[in-house]
Structures are given as C-alpha cells and as structure tokens.
Design a protein around this motif. Structure first.
Motif, short mmCIF file in Angstrom:
data_model
loop_
_atom_site.label_atom_id
_atom_site.label_comp_id
_atom_site.label_asym_id
_atom_site.label_seq_id
_atom_site.Cartn_x
_atom_site.Cartn_y
_atom_site.Cartn_z
N ARG A 257 0.83 -1.21 0.00
CA ARG A 257 0.00 0.00 0.00
C ARG A 257 0.87 1.26 0.00
O ARG A 257 0.63 2.19 -0.76
N ASN A 258 1.91 1.28 0.81
CA ASN A 258 2.73 2.48 0.92
C ASN A 258 3.74 2.61 -0.21
O ASN A 258 4.06 3.72 -0.62
N VAL A 259 4.21 1.51 -0.75
CA VAL A 259 5.04 1.57 -1.96
C VAL A 259 4.21 2.15 -3.10
O VAL A 259 4.66 3.03 -3.85
N LEU A 260 2.96 1.70 -3.22
CA LEU A 260 2.06 2.22 -4.26
C LEU A 260 1.79 3.71 -4.05
O LEU A 260 1.74 4.47 -5.02
N ARG A 261 1.62 4.13 -2.82
CA ARG A 261 1.37 5.55 -2.55
C ARG A 261 2.55 6.41 -2.99
O ARG A 261 2.35 7.46 -3.61
N ILE A 262 3.76 5.97 -2.67
CA ILE A 262 4.95 6.73 -3.05
C ILE A 262 5.05 6.82 -4.58
O ILE A 262 5.25 7.89 -5.14
N ALA A 263 4.91 5.68 -5.25
CA ALA A 263 5.03 5.66 -6.71
C ALA A 263 3.90 6.44 -7.37
O ALA A 263 4.13 7.16 -8.34
N ALA A 264 2.69 6.32 -6.86
CA ALA A 264 1.57 7.08 -7.43
C ALA A 264 1.80 8.57 -7.24
O ALA A 264 1.51 9.36 -8.15
N PHE A 265 2.35 8.97 -6.10
CA PHE A 265 2.69 10.38 -5.90
C PHE A 265 3.68 10.83 -6.97
O PHE A 265 3.50 11.87 -7.59
N GLU A 266 4.71 10.03 -7.20
CA GLU A 266 5.70 10.38 -8.21
C GLU A 266 5.05 10.49 -9.60
O GLU A 266 5.33 11.43 -10.35
N LEU A 267 4.21 9.51 -9.95
CA LEU A 267 3.59 9.51 -11.27
C LEU A 267 2.64 10.70 -11.46
O LEU A 267 2.59 11.29 -12.55
N LEU A 268 1.92 11.06 -10.41
CA LEU A 268 0.91 12.10 -10.52
C LEU A 268 1.43 13.51 -10.28
O LEU A 268 0.90 14.47 -10.83
N PHE A 269 2.46 13.65 -9.44
CA PHE A 269 2.86 14.98 -8.98
C PHE A 269 4.30 15.36 -9.29
O PHE A 269 4.70 16.49 -9.03
N CYS A 270 5.11 14.43 -9.79
CA CYS A 270 6.54 14.71 -10.00
C CYS A 270 6.90 14.57 -11.48
O CYS A 270 7.42 13.53 -11.90
N ALA A 271 6.67 15.61 -12.22
CA ALA A 271 6.93 15.57 -13.67
C ALA A 271 8.42 15.40 -13.98
O ALA A 271 8.77 14.98 -15.08
N ASP A 272 9.28 15.69 -13.01
CA ASP A 272 10.72 15.58 -13.24
C ASP A 272 11.25 14.15 -13.12
O ASP A 272 12.41 13.90 -13.40
N ILE A 273 10.39 13.21 -12.74
CA ILE A 273 10.82 11.82 -12.60
C ILE A 273 10.14 11.00 -13.70
O ILE A 273 8.91 10.96 -13.78
N PRO A 274 10.92 10.35 -14.57
CA PRO A 274 10.32 9.53 -15.63
C PRO A 274 9.44 8.42 -15.04
O PRO A 274 9.84 7.76 -14.06
N PRO A 275 8.26 8.20 -15.60
CA PRO A 275 7.35 7.19 -15.06
C PRO A 275 7.97 5.80 -14.92
O PRO A 275 7.75 5.12 -13.92
N LYS A 276 8.76 5.40 -15.90
CA LYS A 276 9.37 4.06 -15.82
C LYS A 276 10.35 3.95 -14.66
O LYS A 276 10.49 2.89 -14.06
N VAL A 277 11.01 5.05 -14.32
CA VAL A 277 11.91 5.04 -13.17
C VAL A 277 11.10 4.84 -11.89
O VAL A 277 11.44 4.02 -11.04
N SER A 278 10.00 5.59 -11.75
CA SER A 278 9.15 5.46 -10.56
C SER A 278 8.63 4.03 -10.42
O SER A 278 8.63 3.47 -9.32
N ILE A 279 8.19 3.46 -11.53
CA ILE A 279 7.64 2.10 -11.49
C ILE A 279 8.72 1.08 -11.14
O ILE A 279 8.52 0.22 -10.28
#
Length: 149
Positions: free
Chosen positions: A81-103
């Motif tokens: 649950r918390n790994v998903l929250r961190i990654a979803a935050f990155e995907l939704l709110f952090c345009a400077d981080i490539p989605p594939k890196v977050s995943i």
C-alpha cells in the motif's frame, strides 16, 4: 545504493510506521529523521515523498483503488500500500521523474520489503496507472506541494 533509492526506502519505512499507528505522535517525520545520527543525503527527497504523500493521500488512495481491480487499500499489505502511494505520488505529482523510473523503483523496493508477489502486484497497478496518464484518462496534478528538493 543511490540517494533516491535510499529516500524511497526511508519514505516507505516512515509511511509504514504512520500507517500502522493511529496516533504516531506530533511529528512522526521529524522523529524518524532524528533517529539518524549522521547527516542524511537522502533527506530532501525523503521529505518531498513523505510530505507529498501525506498532503495528497486522499487523491492518491482514490487513484490506487481505481487501478487495483478487486483490491481495497485496506486489504493490501501495509508495505504494498505504501510503496504504491509513493510511486503514485511520483507519477501524478513529480513531472521531473520519468514514469518508468518510478515504477521500476517501486517494484524493487516492493520486492525488498514485501512478499514474493509484491513486485508483480505493484507493477500491474502502476503500469495501468501509467497507461491511463499517457492516454489522458488520469491527469497529473502540477502542484508546488511536495516539490521542494
């Protein structure tokens, strides 16, 4: 280990603690940071992640449940649950981080701290979210909140 990976792992630990305790105290993030005696190079990104997840948790949780077929957040393991929250935050709110890196980071952290099935579970949800974002079915939120590094 890179500082961003360390930040993600520490953010998971802090969010896990706060998720498991109904009243984690007045300043659980500060208490967590104070437990480190040495200067922590991961601290700025750690704060960005933890504060961003906390400030946007309702939105993040809604999005995760939307993409986790037949899984309520309350049924997921606390780690997943918390790994998903961190990654979803990155995907939704952090345009400077490539989605594939977050995943990829989420999958690796999930495998390290979760169960044998965590990596595949996390990948399935986050990849569906990534596709929906790319197809403009879910909009990223360009907020200043949680953006400081």
């Amino acid at each position: 280990m890179g500082t961003r990976r360390l930040s993600r792992e520490q953010a998971l630990q802090a969010l896990f603690y706060m998720d498991m305790h109904r009243d984690p105290g007045e300043d659980p993030v500060g208490s967590f940071c104070n437990s480190f005696t040495e200067e922590n190079p991961a601290e700025p990104f750690f704060h960005r992640l933890v504060c961003g997840v906390q400030e946007n948790r309702e939105t993040i949780d809604t999005v995760i449940e939307q993409f986790s077929s037949n899984w309520k957040l309350s049924r997921m393991s606390c780690v997943d649950r918390n790994v998903l929250r961190i990654a979803a935050f990155e995907l939704l709110f952090c345009a400077d981080i490539p989605p594939k890196v977050s995943i990829n980071e989420a999958i690796d952290v999930g495998k390290r701290f979760g169960t044998e099935e965590s990596g595949a579970f996390i990948n399935g949800i986050l990849d569906s979210l990534r596709i929906a974002i790319e197809e403009n079915q879910v909009s990223c939120v360009p907020k200043a909140t949680g953006q400081s590094s």
